[in-house]
Design an enzyme around this catalytic site. Structure first.
Site, short mmCIF file in Angstrom:
data_model
loop_
_atom_site.label_atom_id
_atom_site.label_comp_id
_atom_site.label_asym_id
_atom_site.label_seq_id
_atom_site.Cartn_x
_atom_site.Cartn_y
_atom_site.Cartn_z
N ASP A 1 -2.93 -5.44 -4.65
CA ASP A 1 -1.75 -5.16 -3.84
C ASP A 1 -0.47 -5.09 -4.67
O ASP A 1 0.38 -4.23 -4.44
CB ASP A 1 -1.61 -6.23 -2.75
CG ASP A 1 -2.81 -6.24 -1.80
OD1 ASP A 1 -3.33 -5.16 -1.52
OD2 ASP A 1 -3.22 -7.33 -1.36
N GLU B 1 5.22 3.50 1.60
CA GLU B 1 4.25 4.55 1.85
C GLU B 1 4.52 5.24 3.18
O GLU B 1 5.07 4.64 4.11
CB GLU B 1 2.83 3.98 1.85
CG GLU B 1 2.34 3.49 0.52
CD GLU B 1 0.95 2.90 0.61
OE1 GLU B 1 0.01 3.52 0.10
OE2 GLU B 1 0.82 1.81 1.19
N ASP C 1 4.34 -2.53 -0.49
CA ASP C 1 2.99 -2.19 -0.04
C ASP C 1 2.67 -3.03 1.18
O ASP C 1 2.97 -4.23 1.21
CB ASP C 1 1.97 -2.45 -1.15
CG ASP C 1 0.56 -2.01 -0.75
OD1 ASP C 1 0.42 -0.92 -0.16
OD2 ASP C 1 -0.40 -2.78 -0.99
#
Length: 389
Positions: A348, A266, A182
């Site tokens: 997170d 992502e 992330d």
């Protein structure tokens, strides 16, 4: 076999510097000339010009008295300039970049030499129309024969040569480690293992120094030597920021590739995110796109897997333990407790764990990972009672 580019700094002699300056000028002129022809032909006459059309017209251009100086440099670099223009238009039509722009004198300059325009004796490189080899600082060695080289000069007047070679790649030994990644602003990278890698903020550290140099540049008279000196000073600060950011990113991505077999990340639309004027400077400083780009090509080299999940996947709002998705998650919320199972999450780390699970699902099933909200037992009972009534 994989194509790899090795970049080195070199220091030209006075004569080599003059020849390179003429080469950069001719390459820039031909690129802008071709761009103008293509643009005018389309908007005024409704027809398209391609590489073969411009190449034929370039031969005529070099014979004209007012542009006969184009023959002073290698013709290969001029043809490559048209090839780069053709590639720029192709990228534009594919939606990767904006419409090609005219090249400027004080920006980065470059010229590409194919194998017929340089000599490689195993130790040194001599470019076309040069008598002496380039003084290259060989920081690392490569195997294979160069297929092309690109010589460039940045805005800080530093010379570099990029050598493209075909090399065999040996995959790294397979390991069982899998990682979810992330990315953020407070921490550049948050790993599913719980590790957080801080954001160096290279631009922020030199922002005041850069602002002072830019104010001094604005006061200088245009066209003066003092203005050129001030411009180079600003360019060197920018180069220092970019070099440190690139070095940090390379070391981080190399470490992640060597330590993990699978990396899930992502798919972010940075171009759209940077439109937020409050966060644009911080997003540009952290260079998310470059991080993912390096991970992808290094994974290809070393036999690793990088999978990107759907950009709409609610990784931060989804509870990793029970799958419950909360409606909203403001940016100032760094820890939250799941109302379904009562588990307290670090925002997170929880997102990184969800990204890893989603990435593994994509690898296993090839599915789009955009799950709906998981119903609680109370919601399910209420819905069943409504249907019964």
């Amino acid at each position: 076999m994989t194509q790899k580019a090795y970049k080195y700094r070199f220091y030209p002699t006075a004569g080599q510097g003059q020849l390179l300056s003429r080469t950069f000028g001719c390459v820039r002129y031909v690129y802008n000339w071709g761009l103008r022809l293509k643009t005018d032909a389309y908007y005024k006459e409704g027809r398209r010009l391609y590489y073969k059309d411009l190449s034929a017209q370039l031969t005529v251009l070099k014979r004209q008295p007012e542009t006969v100086w184009l023959n002073e440099v290698s013709s290969v670099t001029l043809q490559q300039s048209l090839a780069h223009l053709d590639r720029a238009f192709l990228n534009f039509f594919e939606g990767h970049t904006d419409y090609p722009k005219f090249h400027k004198k004080h920006n980065k300059q470059s010229a590409s030499f194919m194998s017929s325009a340089f000599k490689w004796d195993g130790k040194n490189i001599t470019l076309a129309k040069m008598k002496e080899p380039l003084d290259i600082r060989w920081s690392r060695y490569f195997s294979g024969t160069p297929s092309s080289v690109t010589v460039s000069k940045d805005a800080a007047n530093r010379y570099y040569i990029s050598i493209l070679v075909d090399e065999p790649t040996t995959p790294l030994p397979k390991i069982g480690t899998q990682l979810g990644l992330d990315i953020g602003l407070t921490h550049m990278v948050i790993l599913s293992s719980g590790e957080k890698i801080g954001n160096p903020k290279f631009f922020r550290k030199d922002e005041k120094k850069l602002a002072k140099a830019q104010r001094q540049l604005a006061k200088k008279q245009k066209g003066s030597k003092n203005r050129d000196k001030a411009r180079i000073k600003v360019a060197r600060i920018h180069a220092r920021i970019a070099d440190r950011r690139q070095d940090f990113t390379h070391k981080l991505t190399t470490r992640l590739i060597h330590e993990n077999q699978v990396i899930a990340a992502e798919s972010l639309q940075v171009k759209n995110m940077i439109r937020n004027h409050k966060l644009a400077k911080s997003i540009a400083d952290v260079s998310w796109s470059e991080l993912i780009r390096q991970l992808e090509y290094k994974a290809t080299w070393h036999g690793r897997t990088v999978v990107k999940i759907d950009k709409f996947y609610p990784s931060s709002k989804r509870c990793y333990d029970c799958g419950h998705i909360i409606p909203k998650m403001p940016l100032n919320v760094r820890e939250w407790t799941c109302p379904e199972c009562g588990k307290t999450h670090d925002r997170d780390i929880n997102a990184a764990q969800n990204i890893l699970a989603a990435g593994l699902a994509v690898i296993a099933c090839g599915e789009a990972v955009r799950p709906g909200r998981k119903q609680s037992s109370r919601q399910g009972k209420l819905q069943r009672s409504r249907k019964a009534n």
